[in-house]
Write a protein that holds these residues in place. Structure first.
Motif, PDB file in Angstrom:
ATOM      1  N   GLN A 597       0.832  -1.206   0.000  1.00  0.00           N
ATOM      2  CA  GLN A 597       0.000   0.000   0.000  1.00  0.00           C
ATOM      3  C   GLN A 597       0.864   1.251   0.000  1.00  0.00           C
ATOM      4  O   GLN A 597       0.586   2.220  -0.727  1.00  0.00           O
ATOM      5  CB  GLN A 597      -0.911  -0.040   1.227  1.00  0.00           C
ATOM      6  CG  GLN A 597      -2.050   0.943   1.193  1.00  0.00           C
ATOM      7  CD  GLN A 597      -3.068   0.652   2.276  1.00  0.00           C
ATOM      8  OE1 GLN A 597      -4.164   0.200   2.009  1.00  0.00           O
ATOM      9  NE2 GLN A 597      -2.698   0.911   3.515  1.00  0.00           N
ATOM     10  N   LEU A 601       0.464   0.563  -4.614  1.00  0.00           N
ATOM     11  CA  LEU A 601      -0.302  -0.478  -5.307  1.00  0.00           C
ATOM     12  C   LEU A 601      -1.770  -0.449  -4.865  1.00  0.00           C
ATOM     13  O   LEU A 601      -2.086  -0.102  -3.716  1.00  0.00           O
ATOM     14  CB  LEU A 601       0.276  -1.855  -4.999  1.00  0.00           C
ATOM     15  CG  LEU A 601       1.647  -2.183  -5.582  1.00  0.00           C
ATOM     16  CD1 LEU A 601       2.075  -3.558  -5.130  1.00  0.00           C
ATOM     17  CD2 LEU A 601       1.608  -2.129  -7.094  1.00  0.00           C
ATOM     18  N   THR A 602      -2.630  -0.809  -5.797  1.00  0.00           N
ATOM     19  CA  THR A 602      -4.038  -1.009  -5.468  1.00  0.00           C
ATOM     20  C   THR A 602      -4.198  -2.425  -4.939  1.00  0.00           C
ATOM     21  O   THR A 602      -3.952  -3.390  -5.653  1.00  0.00           O
ATOM     22  CB  THR A 602      -4.926  -0.797  -6.710  1.00  0.00           C
ATOM     23  OG1 THR A 602      -4.724   0.528  -7.199  1.00  0.00           O
ATOM     24  CG2 THR A 602      -6.394  -1.008  -6.356  1.00  0.00           C
ATOM     25  N   LEU A 603      -4.593  -2.539  -3.682  1.00  0.00           N
ATOM     26  CA  LEU A 603      -4.628  -3.842  -3.034  1.00  0.00           C
ATOM     27  C   LEU A 603      -5.817  -4.666  -3.497  1.00  0.00           C
ATOM     28  O   LEU A 603      -6.889  -4.131  -3.822  1.00  0.00           O
ATOM     29  CB  LEU A 603      -4.681  -3.683  -1.513  1.00  0.00           C
ATOM     30  CG  LEU A 603      -3.502  -2.985  -0.851  1.00  0.00           C
ATOM     31  CD1 LEU A 603      -3.702  -2.918   0.657  1.00  0.00           C
ATOM     32  CD2 LEU A 603      -2.209  -3.699  -1.184  1.00  0.00           C
ATOM     33  N   CYS A 637      -9.770  -6.060   2.847  1.00  0.00           N
ATOM     34  CA  CYS A 637      -8.601  -6.596   2.146  1.00  0.00           C
ATOM     35  C   CYS A 637      -8.158  -7.954   2.697  1.00  0.00           C
ATOM     36  O   CYS A 637      -7.167  -8.517   2.240  1.00  0.00           O
ATOM     37  CB  CYS A 637      -7.437  -5.606   2.223  1.00  0.00           C
ATOM     38  SG  CYS A 637      -7.721  -4.095   1.289  1.00  0.00           S
TER      39      CYS A 637
END
Length: 781
Positions: A597, A601-603, A637
């Motif tokens: 994160q 980055l897009t988790l 997530c």
């Protein structure tokens, strides 16, 4: 008070007092001489170690300064890049340094960008490519020593070193290789005197020496991997150690780690060289001691010659010696009788357990010395108890005596037959060539003992033996364990129908040993973070994009190698460490997601597996919530995967915990669906968002009609309950096509990607799809 007779001594004390005193003085004198020599040697060795420490400190500090300059040059070169003015400045500094022959800047792929001298030679380019391939966590600067050319190469005294800065300092993965002139060290330290055998060695963490200086010159380098001095040199900042080199002589080492580098300095001399100057002094001590000893012995001899009662005393002494000899012989006989009673069975006269263990130890030592083999037989008499019960213990005792006699007839005189207890016997067979020798002896024993026993009672008695056999060194290296293995094999023989033999099966024992080693190492692995993770993507079957990841634990044990997760998870379940392991997994995954994160980055959701035992832990909910808050990770997530069998027999508290996790925003998946018997009531009551179909149903989905129907029914059931379906173990395009046609939502398996290390996940997440849709559609039925 009694009067002494004329001509007879009143006491023998004055006769023995003089020689005893002389003996004590001589012994004391020699002890003092050896102690003095020892102190002299200790002082010389300590002084040498002080000198070695000073030299090691000087070389280490000098090397640290050299590496500091290298870091400085490297940062200038990396930050300046292709700037001509910066390159001119670097070349000027390197030219004046006299240590570095050349600096070369490479990109992250090992391609040359800038050099302060000519083009690199092939071995230099190979070293750069090798360093570029190294994994780099980026948390700190990295100094690494390459491999200098082999002996005979014209650049043999050139040492390549590498520098790669930590992330966040403007680096794009580029690094610098510097060529160090090792001839600089002899020139700088040429005034240091360490004697003929003195050595100054710089060594890397892998045990390969960078250089070795002897009497001011460079000598051929070697590898000291596996030595005590290497292990100590990198375990401590500085210290000393004495070690025998090449089984030839002892060397005294002083070592010092070079700060912030993979290098250590070892300064040494042979112990013989250090103590050589003391030899002449010690010879003087020896000569003086010998002279004084001879003088004292001479005066003692004169005293004895002047003793008028010597002859009579000698006669008395002779009489005393004869009496002592008689007493000693009597004590020896009594001792032997007591020893025989203690080491032999009273009934059969065979060796008992104590003697078996002692002689078995001798068998072990001899077999290890000559690399030989021997066998252990554990013999139990079948149907012996009914004979005792029917004819009495006296008849049973007579039968045991005859069994013992027959056993001794079946083996050689060098072999040992012992009574282990009751109707159990143990036989040690030495100098065998293989299992066939033991098989022949076992057959002979079975045939011999199966013959009727007569003369004990009015009728013939029959017993048969069941024999277990263990071999050294195949089954064990210890006598007690060999007997234990043979005992277990004997029960196997009984299970086969008695009157037979069986060999020990060591596979189960090796498995138990592996389990014990894993159980002993697992707490340390959790503490030291030795368990790491790979991540396998979950892929949408609609557009083949990555929809999530599954965290899979890995453990590379330093002695056992790669341990399968099924092995150490099973040990954790049995040893009550499963809760600690589960919490370790949760913390590690949350920490990794936080790093992704922070990297921008897009988790996507990451799934972790929770054991049924961990599910029953009262602290699971609080730990997950705390870990999410600590690392700033959204509950959406995280996915929790619970096996279908884990739901069977789940307590009300566990079911409520699952509901609480769902209320927190954490998605729940049922793993290995189809392998258990979870009721539909569980699926309706719990906040389950995904069903994962076990790979055993996916494997033959195109070849087995039943598997195909089961998978189709599972997908339909899950969709009717409002759940997504994930297929596990997808490996072929035919499986993908079949799953898409039947409405499966997601898939996971080697067809898309194997589990990947954390540093390869960013590249995976940035890809729009993981496969070519056109090729897959063409494969659909």
């Amino acid at each position: 008070m009694s009067q002494s007779h004329p001509g007879k001594p009143s006491s023998i004390y004055p006769v023995w007092w003089s020689p005893l005193l002389v003996a004590v003085l001589i012994v004391a004198m020699w002890v003092l001489m050896f102690e003095r020599e020892k102190k002299d040697d200790t002082a010389v060795v300590n002084q040498a170690l002080v000198n070695h420490h000073n030299v090691a400190d000087a070389v280490a500090v000098h090397t640290a300064h050299l590496l500091d300059r290298f870091r400085f040059y490297s940062r200038k070169l990396i930050h300046g890049g292709a700037d001509p003015a910066n390159q001119i400045l670097i070349r000027s500094m390197v030219a004046q340094d006299m240590v570095f022959l050349r600096l070369m800047l490479f990109d992250s792929k090992g391609r040359l960008l800038v050099t302060t001298g000519g083009q690199p030679e092939k071995w230099q380019s190979d070293e750069a490519l090798s360093f570029a391939a190294r994994l780099h966590d980026g948390s700190k600067d990295e100094i690494y020593a390459g491999t200098h050319p082999p002996a005979g190469h014209r650049n043999v005294w050139i040492q390549p070193i590498f520098f790669r800065p930590q992330n966040g300092l403007g680096s794009t993965g580029s690094f610098v290789m510097g060529l160090v002139d090792l001839g600089h060290f002899p020139r700088f330290f040429e005034d240091i005197l360490l004697g003929k055998t003195g050595e100054i060695v710089m060594v890397k963490t892998d045990g390969n020496e960078i250089f070795r200086m002897q009497e001011g010159r460079l000598d051929f380098v070697d590898s000291i991997a596996g030595t005590v001095r290497l292990r100590r040199a990198f375990a401590e900042v500085s210290g000393t150690v004495t070690e025998r080199v090449h089984n030839a002589y002892d060397r005294i080492y002083a070592f010092r780690r070079v700060t912030d580098s993979p290098f250590a300095i070892l300064v040494s001399r042979t112990q013989y060289d250090v103590l050589l100057n003391n030899k002449a002094t010690h010879r003087g001590y020896l000569a003086s001691t010998i002279a004084m000893t001879l003088a004292m012995l001479l005066f003692t001899l004169l005293g004895w010659l002047s003793d008028r009662r010597k002859h009579k005393l000698m006669l008395n002494l002779k009489h005393s010696e004869e009496e002592n000899s008689r007493l000693i012989e009597q004590l020896q006989r009594e001792k032997q009788a007591v020893f025989h009673q203690a080491t032999h069975d009273k009934l059969t006269g065979l060796a008992n357990r104590m003697l078996l263990r002692e002689i078995g130890g001798r068998y072990l030592m001899r077999a290890r010395r000559i690399r030989g083999r021997f066998g252990v037989m554990f013999i139990d008499l079948d149907h012996f108890k009914p004979i005792n019960d029917m004819h009495g213990h006296k008849a049973g005792d007579v039968l045991l005596v005859q069994v013992a006699e027959r056993l001794q007839q079946c083996v050689r005189q060098a072999d040992l037959v012992s009574r282990f207890g009751g109707d159990e016997f143990v036989v040690l067979v030495s100098d065998i060539h293989g299992s066939h020798d033991m098989e022949d002896i076992a057959i002979k024993i079975i045939e011999t003992l199966s013959q009727p026993f007569t003369g004990i009672v009015a009728t013939e008695l029959f017993v048969t033996p069941s024999i277990g056999i263990a071999l050294f060194p195949e089954d064990s290296n210890e006598i007690d364990e060999l007997v234990k293995q043979a005992d277990a094999a004997m029960y196997l023989a009984k299970a086969r129908g008695r009157a037979t033999f069986a060999f020990a099966d060591s596979a189960l024992n090796r498995r138990n040993d592996l389990k014990s080693q894993i159980q002993a190492s697992l707490p340390g692995a959790l503490k030291n973070h030795d368990i790491y993770f790979h991540y396998q993507p979950k892929v949408s079957l609609l557009d083949f994009s990555v929809t999530g990841l599954e965290a899979l634990a890995r453990w590379n044990h330093p002695q056992l190698g790669q341990i399968a997760p099924t092995d150490f998870v099973a040990v954790a379940e049995d040893s009550s460490l499963i809760v600690e392991l589960g919490e370790y997994v949760i913390d590690a995954v949350c920490a990794q997601m936080a790093r992704w994160q922070q990297a921008g980055l897009t988790l996507v959701p990451v799934a972790v597996n929770i054991s049924p035992r961990h599910l029953r832990s009262t602290r699971l909910y609080d730990h997950i919530k705390s870990s999410l808050a600590q690392y700033g990770v959204s509950p959406q997530c995280i996915e929790i995967e619970i096996t279908e069998t884990g739901l069977i027999g789940a307590e009300d508290g566990s079911m409520q915990l699952v509901r609480d996790l769902g209320a927190l925003g954490i998605r729940l998946a049922i793993d290995d669906f189809g392998t258990g018997y979870a009721g539909l009531s569980h699926l309706r009551e719990l906040p389950v968002s995904h069903l994962k179909i076990d790979q055993s149903f996916i494997k033959d989905i195109r070849n087995d009609v039943n598997d195909s129907k089961i998978v189709t029914s599972m997908i339909s059931l899950a969709h009717n309950l409002g759940m997504l379906v994930i297929a596990e173990g997808v490996e072929t395009r035919e499986q993908v096509a079949h799953l898409r046609v039947n409405g499966c939502d997601q898939a996971q398996g080697y067809f898309f990607s194997q589990p990947l290390p954390h540093d390869e996940i960013p590249g995976l997440l940035m890809r729009p799809t993981l496969t070519d849709q056109d090729n897959l559609w063409s494969a659909e039925p």
